[in-house]
Design an enzyme around this catalytic site. Structure first.
Site, PDB file in Angstrom:
ATOM      1  CG  ASP A  67      -0.253  -0.382   2.519  1.00 52.74           C
ATOM      2  OD1 ASP A  67       0.993  -0.363   2.568  1.00 52.74           O
ATOM      3  OD2 ASP A  67      -0.945  -0.700   3.503  1.00 52.74           O
ATOM      4  CG  ASN A 136      -8.564  -1.097  12.291  1.00 53.13           C
ATOM      5  OD1 ASN A 136      -7.652  -1.796  11.859  1.00 53.13           O
ATOM      6  ND2 ASN A 136      -9.000  -0.027  11.657  1.00 53.13           N
ATOM      7  CG  HIS A 138      -5.656  -1.944   9.174  1.00 52.75           C
ATOM      8  ND1 HIS A 138      -5.624  -0.580   9.264  1.00 52.75           N
ATOM      9  CD2 HIS A 138      -4.396  -2.342   9.502  1.00 52.75           C
ATOM     10  CE1 HIS A 138      -4.424  -0.188   9.620  1.00 52.75           C
ATOM     11  NE2 HIS A 138      -3.662  -1.234   9.773  1.00 52.75           N
ATOM     12  CD  GLU A 143      -8.434   1.271   7.946  1.00 50.97           C
ATOM     13  OE1 GLU A 143      -8.284   0.339   8.757  1.00 50.97           O
ATOM     14  OE2 GLU A 143      -7.901   2.390   8.096  1.00 50.97           O
TER      15      GLU A 143
HETATM   16  P1  PGA Z   1       2.391  -1.554  13.025  1.00 52.00           P
HETATM   17  O1  PGA Z   1       1.157  -1.430  12.026  1.00 52.00           O
HETATM   18  O2  PGA Z   1       3.291  -2.574  12.442  1.00 52.00           O
HETATM   19  O3  PGA Z   1       3.006  -0.192  13.019  1.00 52.00           O
HETATM   20  O4  PGA Z   1       1.816  -1.961  14.346  1.00 52.00           O
HETATM   21  C1  PGA Z   1       0.601  -2.579  11.512  1.00 52.00           C
HETATM   22  C2  PGA Z   1      -0.530  -2.233  10.597  1.00 52.00           C
HETATM   23  O5  PGA Z   1      -1.206  -1.212  10.817  1.00 52.00           O
HETATM   24  O6  PGA Z   1      -0.770  -2.999   9.656  1.00 52.00           O
END
Ligand code: PGA
Length: 242
Positions: A67, A136, A138, A143
């Site tokens: 992404d 959350n 995702h 999302e």
């Molecule tokens: P993080 O984020 O590795 O910074 O915890 C993971 C994500 O949001 O996919």
């Protein structure tokens, strides 16, 4: 779904790096699916180390990232292209022209998404995809929602993601509100998936994933439909959900 419990973050990073090393040993032209965020940083440090020691050769691999923020170009230090260059590509012997990150500056994001999926298909698909997970649930920027999108597409970030990601920015207002992300259909086409779970704030969503339910409200649960997922999880997270 295989769950590997590790003592700590270092061990998680090492295990994931060993799996990538094996993939590249078996197929020096492997297509590696990569992720950003704080979770894979340790893995990238391990890969840099292995590459410097001559234990793994990235000269013929191709990489595709999940992404990118919409509106940030690759020179912007907050962009995911910049992150990948800075944290990995600039330090290993990969051919930069074979590293792909969706273009968040594309005039037509829909078209960029379609072309990105086409590119992945032309490459023969992703051999191993690294994933982190949001608080959350995702996966990439897919999302929680009533409906999810299969292919690479434009998406709006939720408040929870904007808040979580604001730690990388000076102010929350600077966090982009839209992104282009590989969809779960494309992610699930990967031959192998490695999900890294770092941080006890991920425990709730991972508990649901491991219960075997499938819900768009927790996009990570879509991984229950894949035949070759390895979850590498810190022991402190496992302690909360076992
Ligand atoms: P993080 O984020 O590795 O910074 O915890 C993971 C994500 O949001 O996919």
């Amino acid at each position: 779904m295989k769950v590997v419990i590790v003592e700590n973050y270092k061990e998680m990073s090492k295990k994931a790096a060993d799996m990538i090393k094996e993939t590249v040993k078996e197929n020096p032209e492997a297509v590696l699916g990569l992720a950003t965020g704080s979770t894979p940083e340790g893995l990238y440090n391990e890969l840099i180390d292995m590459n410097k020691k001559g234990e793994v050769d990235f000269s013929n691999v191709t990489t595709v990232n999940l992404d990118e923020y919409i509106g940030l170009d690759g020179n912007n230090t907050q962009s995911y292209r910049y992150f990948m260059n800075n944290k990995l590509f600039d330090h290993i012997n990969v051919n930069k022209e074979r590293t792909f990150v969706p273009n968040g500056m594309a005039e037509n994001i829909e078209e960029e998404g379609k072309n990105y999926d086409k590119k992945i298909d032309e490459l023969g698909g992703i051999d191993v995809q690294i994933l982190g997970i949001g608080v959350n649930g995702h996966i990439a920027f897919n999302e929680p929602d009533d409906v999810l999108t299969a292919g690479t597409h434009k998406t709006k970030l939720t408040k929870s993601t904007i808040e979580a990601n604001s730690r990388f920015f000076d102010t929350i207002e600077e966090v982009p509100t839209e992104a282009i992300t590989m969809g779960l259909g494309q992610i699930l086409k990967s031959k192998k998936i490695i999900l890294l779970v770092k941080g006890i704030n991920k425990a709730e969503v991972v508990r649901e994933l491991l219960q075997g339910v499938i819900t768009t409200k927790n996009p990570s649960t879509m991984l229950n439909m894949h035949r070759d997922v390895t979850i590498i999880m810190e022991k402190e997270v496992y302690e909360l959900i076992k």
